[in-house]
Design a protein around this motif. Structure first.
Motif, PDB file in Angstrom:
ATOM      1  N   SER A 118       0.834  -1.601   0.214  1.00  0.00           N
ATOM      2  CA  SER A 118       0.159   0.236   0.283  1.00  0.00           C
ATOM      3  C   SER A 118       0.650   1.046  -0.026  1.00  0.00           C
ATOM      4  CB  SER A 118      -1.358  -0.339   0.877  1.00  0.00           C
ATOM      5  OG  SER A 118      -2.086  -1.065   0.994  1.00  0.00           O
ATOM      6  N   ASN A 119       2.066   1.309   0.672  1.00  0.00           N
ATOM      7  CA  ASN A 119       2.571   1.733   0.732  1.00  0.00           C
ATOM      8  C   ASN A 119       3.362   2.632  -0.565  1.00  0.00           C
ATOM      9  OD1 ASN A 119       2.090   2.988   3.638  1.00  0.00           O
ATOM     10  ND2 ASN A 119       4.046   1.869   4.761  1.00  0.00           N
ATOM     11  N   GLY A 120       3.962   1.779  -1.240  1.00  0.00           N
ATOM     12  CA  GLY A 120       4.694   1.123  -2.641  1.00  0.00           C
ATOM     13  C   GLY A 120       3.602   2.063  -3.259  1.00  0.00           C
ATOM     14  N   LEU A 121       2.128   1.813  -3.711  1.00  0.00           N
ATOM     15  CA  LEU A 121       1.141   2.142  -3.776  1.00  0.00           C
ATOM     16  C   LEU A 121       1.568   3.473  -3.977  1.00  0.00           C
ATOM     17  CD1 LEU A 121      -0.655   1.259  -6.573  1.00  0.00           C
ATOM     18  CD2 LEU A 121      -2.367   0.946  -4.339  1.00  0.00           C
ATOM     19  N   ARG A 122       0.602   4.029  -2.752  1.00  0.00           N
ATOM     20  CA  ARG A 122       1.199   5.847  -2.443  1.00  0.00           C
ATOM     21  C   ARG A 122       2.498   6.214  -3.125  1.00  0.00           C
ATOM     22  NH1 ARG A 122      -2.019   3.951   2.023  1.00  0.00           N
ATOM     23  NH2 ARG A 122       0.347   3.815   2.863  1.00  0.00           N
ATOM     24  N   ALA A 123       3.017   5.679  -3.190  1.00  0.00           N
ATOM     25  CA  ALA A 123       4.165   5.948  -4.026  1.00  0.00           C
ATOM     26  C   ALA A 123       4.550   6.221  -5.454  1.00  0.00           C
ATOM     27  CB  ALA A 123       5.884   5.123  -3.035  1.00  0.00           C
ATOM     28  N   MET A 124       4.107   5.066  -6.300  1.00  0.00           N
ATOM     29  CA  MET A 124       3.782   4.750  -7.445  1.00  0.00           C
ATOM     30  C   MET A 124       2.732   6.097  -7.671  1.00  0.00           C
ATOM     31  SD  MET A 124       4.380   1.073  -8.618  1.00  0.00           S
ATOM     32  CE  MET A 124       3.107   0.747  -6.970  1.00  0.00           C
ATOM     33  N   ILE A 125       1.519   6.592  -7.406  1.00  0.00           N
ATOM     34  CA  ILE A 125       0.526   8.093  -7.145  1.00  0.00           C
ATOM     35  C   ILE A 125       1.156   8.468  -7.142  1.00  0.00           C
ATOM     36  CG2 ILE A 125      -1.566   8.491  -6.579  1.00  0.00           C
ATOM     37  CD1 ILE A 125      -2.498   5.368  -5.983  1.00  0.00           C
ATOM     38  N   GLN A 126       1.968   9.041  -5.863  1.00  0.00           N
ATOM     39  CA  GLN A 126       2.612  10.440  -6.149  1.00  0.00           C
ATOM     40  C   GLN A 126       3.056  10.726  -7.444  1.00  0.00           C
ATOM     41  OE1 GLN A 126       1.571  12.364  -3.625  1.00  0.00           O
ATOM     42  NE2 GLN A 126       2.470  14.124  -4.926  1.00  0.00           N
ATOM     43  N   ARG A 127       4.390   9.412  -7.179  1.00  0.00           N
ATOM     44  CA  ARG A 127       4.904  10.231  -8.678  1.00  0.00           C
ATOM     45  C   ARG A 127       4.721  10.457  -9.884  1.00  0.00           C
ATOM     46  NH1 ARG A 127      10.859   8.989  -9.779  1.00  0.00           N
ATOM     47  NH2 ARG A 127      11.354   9.551 -11.791  1.00  0.00           N
ATOM     48  N   VAL A 128       3.801   9.927 -10.441  1.00  0.00           N
ATOM     49  CA  VAL A 128       2.808  10.098 -11.344  1.00  0.00           C
ATOM     50  C   VAL A 128       2.489  11.408 -11.048  1.00  0.00           C
ATOM     51  CG1 VAL A 128       0.532   9.763 -12.806  1.00  0.00           C
ATOM     52  CG2 VAL A 128       1.938   7.780 -12.201  1.00  0.00           C
TER      53      VAL A 128
END
Length: 136
Positions: A118-128
């Motif tokens: 979940s933390n990684g997914l949030r990091a990917m969303i933030q990167r996008v």
């Protein structure tokens, strides 16, 4: 404000009976995603905050957002494919308006991913979101 590609994924998730089937579908989405050129898997495209290795490379043409993504983890490749369906083809200025957490919650991902994922997914969303903002 989801794309048609994301709506297709959401419809498929509604059809699947349990999380194991959904999990397998996420993996299939990742396997179907075209691989990113290894030459693009560099520190500048790496997403920090993910337990797995993740790279995202934006492709913006005529003000429309798109990206390539890669991961060394099969399930994370599937999550990248889902994010691609959510954001690809969206005008750059509208990327920040997409409530990714709400859209992903429709798939039940918020309930079934580990805290690290979940933390990684949030990091990917933030990167996008950052890539789209930088492209404006």
């Amino acid at each position: 404000m989801a794309t048609a590609a994301f709506e297709d994924i959401a419809d498929t998730f509604d059809f699947l009976d349990d999380w194991e089937e959904r999990y397998r579908h996420v993996i299939e989405l990742g396997r179907a995603m075209p691989p990113m050129d290894e030459a693009l898997c560099v520190p500048a495209t790496k997403v920090d905050g993910c337990a797995s290795q993740v790279w995202i490379m934006p492709r913006i043409e005529a003000g429309v957002f798109d990206f390539q993504g890669e991961s060394d983890a099969t399930i994370v490749r599937g999550l990248i494919a889902i994010l691609h369906a959510l954001y690809s083809g969206v005008p750059v200025g509208q990327v920040a308006q997409i409530d990714a957490q709400a859209e992903l919650a429709r798939l039940g991902l918020d309930e079934h991913l580990s805290s690290q994922r979940s933390n990684g997914l949030r990091a990917m969303i933030q990167r996008v979101r950052t890539l789209a903002a930088d492209a404006q």
